[in-house]
Design a protein around this motif. Structure first.
Motif, PDB file in Angstrom:
ATOM      1  N   ARG A 297       0.789  -1.262  -0.017  1.00 36.74           N
ATOM      2  CA  ARG A 297       0.097   0.012  -0.050  1.00 36.74           C
ATOM      3  C   ARG A 297       0.954   1.233   0.101  1.00 36.74           C
ATOM      4  O   ARG A 297       0.549   2.364   0.280  1.00 36.74           O
ATOM      5  CB  ARG A 297      -1.005  -0.164   1.271  1.00 36.74           C
ATOM      6  CG  ARG A 297      -2.263  -1.129   0.992  1.00 36.74           C
ATOM      7  CD  ARG A 297      -2.742  -1.449   2.335  1.00 36.74           C
ATOM      8  NE  ARG A 297      -3.710  -2.632   2.151  1.00 36.74           N
ATOM      9  CZ  ARG A 297      -3.585  -3.823   1.802  1.00 36.74           C
ATOM     10  NH1 ARG A 297      -2.473  -4.190   1.823  1.00 36.74           N
ATOM     11  NH2 ARG A 297      -4.598  -4.497   1.739  1.00 36.74           N
ATOM     12  N   GLY A 472      -3.365  -2.906   7.086  1.00 33.58           N
ATOM     13  CA  GLY A 472      -3.676  -3.140   5.758  1.00 33.58           C
ATOM     14  C   GLY A 472      -5.198  -3.051   5.421  1.00 33.58           C
ATOM     15  O   GLY A 472      -5.820  -2.410   4.631  1.00 33.58           O
ATOM     16  N   ASP A 476      -7.613  -0.270   3.367  1.00 34.21           N
ATOM     17  CA  ASP A 476      -8.392  -0.582   2.625  1.00 34.21           C
ATOM     18  C   ASP A 476     -10.019   0.052   2.883  1.00 34.21           C
ATOM     19  O   ASP A 476     -10.789   0.534   2.286  1.00 34.21           O
ATOM     20  CB  ASP A 476      -8.621  -1.948   2.550  1.00 34.21           C
ATOM     21  CG  ASP A 476      -7.475  -2.848   1.878  1.00 34.21           C
ATOM     22  OD1 ASP A 476      -6.807  -2.045   1.360  1.00 34.21           O
ATOM     23  OD2 ASP A 476      -7.312  -3.772   1.985  1.00 34.21           O
ATOM     24  N   TRP A 526       0.154   6.691   6.060  1.00 34.06           N
ATOM     25  CA  TRP A 526      -0.642   6.727   4.786  1.00 34.06           C
ATOM     26  C   TRP A 526      -1.765   7.629   4.484  1.00 34.06           C
ATOM     27  O   TRP A 526      -2.465   8.079   5.385  1.00 34.06           O
ATOM     28  CB  TRP A 526      -1.406   5.453   4.721  1.00 34.06           C
ATOM     29  CG  TRP A 526      -2.128   5.096   3.330  1.00 34.06           C
ATOM     30  CD1 TRP A 526      -1.717   4.506   2.434  1.00 34.06           C
ATOM     31  CD2 TRP A 526      -3.693   5.292   3.309  1.00 34.06           C
ATOM     32  NE1 TRP A 526      -2.770   4.511   1.282  1.00 34.06           N
ATOM     33  CE2 TRP A 526      -3.961   5.086   1.889  1.00 34.06           C
ATOM     34  CE3 TRP A 526      -4.488   6.148   4.091  1.00 34.06           C
ATOM     35  CZ2 TRP A 526      -5.262   5.318   1.352  1.00 34.06           C
ATOM     36  CZ3 TRP A 526      -5.851   6.290   3.473  1.00 34.06           C
ATOM     37  CH2 TRP A 526      -6.083   5.946   2.218  1.00 34.06           C
TER      38      TRP A 526
END
Length: 589
Positions: A297, A472, A476, A526
């Motif tokens: 990612r 993760g 998502d 992120w």
């Protein structure tokens, strides 16, 4: 009849009838002799002295081993060990002299012996020391964590210390004395041991002073003195001191210019990790690929981040504080924290906990919940064991939790904090699902010393791999919200962990003494496309700063900068991303 009885008694033994001779007494066994010795009448002071000598020998092996390790040659450490033994015995006698009264003190003496035995077990097994912070952690330990720490080794280590004094305390008879007589005799005993300890410390001050100054942890290895002192500091001292005030820091807090005409509100997730080591993240160069989901990612991994403390109680309140580590530890009052500031700005704030120990006061004034409260039975069966759940439980029902927040706040933006179970030890094998146990064989017990080093590492690395999967899936979930929100995520662990290096296990050592593995933590960021555009962030700039040294002190300012929250306590110099925004965005922050 009386004449016959007198006459027969006057017979010599040789002429006595066989039936009238007394049977010879059997020779006493060693156990009977020891029991008779214990059962002799004694003063309470003699029992206190004997108990102190016993505890100094039988319940302080970690201290003697550490002195031998530090001292080097026997000619160097043996005199210091002798001095420490004398000081320890004097300290124990002085402490127990306040209990030298009647037989009703026997249960209290037994409790002291039991405490010393349990503490020695954990010092031997995990190389922990009983400073006030560790004692606070122990007092706040929940039932599931206690269960993880129980083992047959604990029972054995406690029994061999407790058995002999327990037997002796049961048998010993205390000589009664008037209260005033007991009092002045106890005072004399206290005075004598204080004088002996003072004279010995003065005579060997040249050896003792540098030893204690350079090895502060030794004072917390004097068992059970350290445990009793730390318990007093944690429980009694706050009751005697002034009550802590809550100092407000939210004054002048407003949302920045980016909120004026925003197309979508921000959705920011801050994941507070648990017991993760930076050097066991594949993203940071670890030989094992423990973080494939994060790597896929394209996250940013900051590789040189240090924690505020070596345990959750010290780190979590500190990392959310507007104060630096030094100022936080020296404070006399409490301060509002990052959660208070974000809520004061008008954003919707929510803390979700997968830690039975809670948020350590950080979330007390904002909406918060436990991830396993009112959990569906089928989900509990799939993700939980007893009162512990895998971290993925926090993703279940998340939309409903957010929808329950005030609508006017949600329209401005949402901040969600997830507090992980993470890699909490010593039962690392419980922190990963069966399908993620890639590293085998793993340690399947909480008695870590019974496992090989490779088995211990395997169990821990499997827990890191599970954190990777959880992060993760969280990313998502955030990407799925990109149509209505500008999403982003920041993950940082509260502290690291010792996995047998230098003979140390777990965490919680005093910060100055703790190895780097307990202080170096992973931090991962992120950003969705909407957040990159909103904050005018340069990815190339952020990637160039991944090796810059950071600490938990930076977290408060990074989050405020990312969310464009203006407040007087925000310091751009501590915002690691401030230099990677466009000048216009930096000015608005």
């Amino acid at each position: 009849m009386f004449g016959l009885r007198a006459h027969s008694a006057s017979l010599s033994p040789g002429l006595a009838a066989p039936g009238c001779a007394e049977d010879p007494q059997p020779a006493p066994t060693p156990w009977r002799a020891l029991g008779d010795w214990f059962a002799r009448p004694r003063s309470a002071r003699s029992v206190v002295i004997g108990l102190s000598l016993y505890l100094a020998v039988a319940a302080n092996w970690p201290l003697w081993n550490e002195l031998a390790r530090i001292g080097g040659a026997p000619s160097v450490y043996l005199p210091v060990t002798g001095l420490m033994f004398l000081l320890l015995v004097c300290g124990l006698v002085a402490m127990l002299s306040f209990t030298a009264w009647t037989r009703w003190m026997k249960p209290l003496w037994f409790v002291v012996v039991m405490l010393a035995a349990v503490v020695q077990h954990y010092m031997l097994t995990y190389h922990a020391v009983m400073d006030p912070t560790m004692m606070t952690n122990a007092l706040q330990t929940d039932a599931s964590e206690v269960q993880d720490l129980l083992s047959w080794r604990l029972l054995f280590n406690v029994l061999w210390v407790v058995a002999l004094p327990a037997w002796g305390l049961w048998l010993v008879r205390l000589v009664p004395a008037p209260p005033l007589s007991q009092l002045w005799r106890n005072l004399v005993l206290l005075t004598i041991v204080a004088a002996v300890a003072g004279a010995a410390a003065f005579a060997m001050n040249r050896q003792l002073a540098p030893l204690m100054r350079n090895n502060v942890h030794l004072r917390y290895m004097m068992n059970p003195l350290a445990s009793i002192y730390s318990t007093t500091a944690v429980v009694v001292k706050p009751m005697l001191g002034h009550g802590r005030r809550l100092i407000p820091v939210t004054g002048g807090t407003v949302l920045g210019a980016s909120y004026a005409n925003q197309a979508r509100p921000p959705l920011f997730v801050l994941v507070v990790g648990k017991t993760a080591r930076a050097d066991h993240f594949g993203l940071n160069g670890y030989a094992r690929n423990t973080t494939p989901e994060l790597a896929a990612r394209h996250v940013l991994s900051f590789r040189d981040v240090r924690s505020c403390g070596t345990n959750t109680l010290a780190s979590v309140p500190c990392m959310f504080s507007p104060l630096s580590k030094e100022a936080f530890e020296a404070r006399e009052d409490d301060f509002e924290n990052l959660m208070d500031v974000l809520q004061a700005s008008g954003l919707a704030v929510f803390w979700l906990d997968n830690q039975a120990g809670g948020c350590k006061g950080v979330c007390d004034r904002v909406p918060h919940a436990s991830a396993f409260d009112q959990l569906d039975p089928a989900l509990r069966s799939a993700l939980c064991e007893a009162d512990e759940c895998l971290d993925e439980v926090m993703l279940r029902g998340l939309d409903e939790r957010i929808a329950a927040l005030p609508a006017e706040r949600r329209r401005k933006g949402i901040v969600l904090v997830m507090h992980q179970m993470g890699s909490n030890g010593p039962a690392y094998y419980k922190r990963s699902s069966a399908d993620l146990k890639h590293f085998k064989p793993e340690c399947r017990t909480n008695a870590l010393a019974e496992c090989t080093h490779s088995e211990l590492i395997n169990g821990y690395d499997n827990s890191i791999a599970y954190t990777d999967r959880f992060l993760g899936k969280t990313i998502d979930w955030l990407e799925g919200k990109s149509g209505t929100f500008d999403p982003s995520l920041l993950y940082v662990s509260d502290h690291g962990e010792s996995l047998g290096e230098y003979g140390l296990f777990l965490h919680g050592l005093p910060y100055g003494f703790a190895p780097d593995v307990q202080k170096r933590v992973p931090m991962v960021a992120w950003f969705g496309d909407g957040m990159i555009e909103r904050d005018k962030l340069s990815r190339a700039c952020m990637e160039s700063g991944l090796d810059k040294p950071l600490t938990h002190d930076n977290l408060y300012h990074i989050v405020l900068g990312l969310l464009d929250v203006r407040t007087p306590t925000y310091l751009p110099s501590l915002d690691a991303l401030a230099g990677c925004r466009s000048p216009a965005a930096a000015a608005s922050g």
